[in-house]
Scaffold this active site. Sequence first.
Site, mmCIF file in Angstrom:
data_model
loop_
_atom_site.group_PDB
_atom_site.id
_atom_site.type_symbol
_atom_site.label_atom_id
_atom_site.label_comp_id
_atom_site.label_asym_id
_atom_site.label_seq_id
_atom_site.Cartn_x
_atom_site.Cartn_y
_atom_site.Cartn_z
ATOM 1 N N LYS A 36 -41.331 -53.838 109.450
ATOM 2 C CA LYS A 36 -39.961 -53.653 109.966
ATOM 3 C C LYS A 36 -39.912 -52.700 111.154
ATOM 4 O O LYS A 36 -39.063 -52.842 112.030
ATOM 5 C CB LYS A 36 -39.045 -53.125 108.860
ATOM 6 C CG LYS A 36 -39.390 -51.715 108.380
ATOM 7 C CD LYS A 36 -38.352 -51.191 107.417
ATOM 8 C CE LYS A 36 -38.674 -49.745 107.022
ATOM 9 N NZ LYS A 36 -37.641 -49.167 106.150
ATOM 10 N N ARG A 131 -31.877 -43.306 96.361
ATOM 11 C CA ARG A 131 -31.571 -44.461 97.196
ATOM 12 C C ARG A 131 -31.472 -45.643 96.234
ATOM 13 O O ARG A 131 -30.633 -45.641 95.350
ATOM 14 C CB ARG A 131 -32.615 -44.643 98.301
ATOM 15 C CG ARG A 131 -32.086 -45.514 99.458
ATOM 16 C CD ARG A 131 -33.087 -45.679 100.582
ATOM 17 N NE ARG A 131 -34.161 -46.604 100.219
ATOM 18 C CZ ARG A 131 -35.100 -47.016 101.062
ATOM 19 N NH1 ARG A 131 -35.109 -46.571 102.309
ATOM 20 N NH2 ARG A 131 -36.040 -47.864 100.667
#
Length: 355
Positions: A36, A131
């Site tokens: 990414k 998260r």
Amino acid sequence: MRRPCVEINIEKIKHNANHLVKQCGEKGIEILGVTKGVCAYLPVVQAMLEGGVKKLGDSRMQNIMSLRKAGVENPIYLIRIPMISETQDVVYYADGSLNSEIDVIKALAREAKKIGKVHKVILMVDVGDLREGVMPEDVLDVVGEILKLEGIEFEGLGTNVGCYGAILPSYENTKILVDLAANIEKKYGIKVKTISGGNTATLSLVERGKLPEGVNQLRVGEGILLGTDVTNFRKVPGTVQDTMKLKTEVIEVKVKPSYPIGEIGRDAFGNIPVYEDKGPMKRAIVALGKQDCRIEGLKPVDDRMEILGASSDHMILDVTDCPEVKVGDVIEFFVDYAAMLSLMTSGYVEKVVIH
């Protein structure tokens, strides 16, 4: 060559991949190469694969789809929790995904059944970074629900630290996964194939022999792409760091006051800037701005220069100690992870491969 541009040294990235694959492989740990950070830029992905990476991971379905269309056949995992609206594409293009919501996993199961595929699921566990992830006390029940689903293979457990909450990986918080896997195997009589123990930040545990036995996968992007570990603020031993450089062109050079003239309000981004009056200063402007890059992640290769700031289109440098700088010159910068991410995402920045 158009500028600004990012020069990417493919051989150095291949070296980093090869080093980490070998280092971790000796301890039974596979590297899932995370693409990414470069938007799955194909030459970089190929360098990862040539360096020994067997599995890939990305957080954007667009990137995964582009890799498939380019002919990449290696296993690819979606490493951001899937949206229900994209589950059809996730199942079609990705071999597996990281998950934390049973409703999403059920949607993946429905899509997998439709096309006769089996989609692999790694259940994420929140060990403190806050998260994504199921809380540890809920893992056994969620796994039980996953095991009932057709079209889904429960592959294992994973966790993430060092991103949102900046919690550092430790033996203790990583071992939570190993203990949970043992409990799953005992309760359900299955083999937990994968324990994905973290990201680049977790490499420090591998180096110090502190990674709990049983963890057999790390998801590594930054360590391969830049040879750095921003969470632990260090260079990864055995890797090289000058894998990428940003090149910009000077469009103005003037001696100007160092303190703005007039009443100071807010800048183009709504901030109230603070200036130090250093007297007259030779200032260079380069054709790059905040629309192209996270400026805070840049460092001039020439340490005589200092970045003063930027607007959306212009970055201003103090080049007082560089009398040779003139309009048309090329200024180079080292990039950190955040700068790389923004530069590779920008359509205004050329990507140039070197060897």
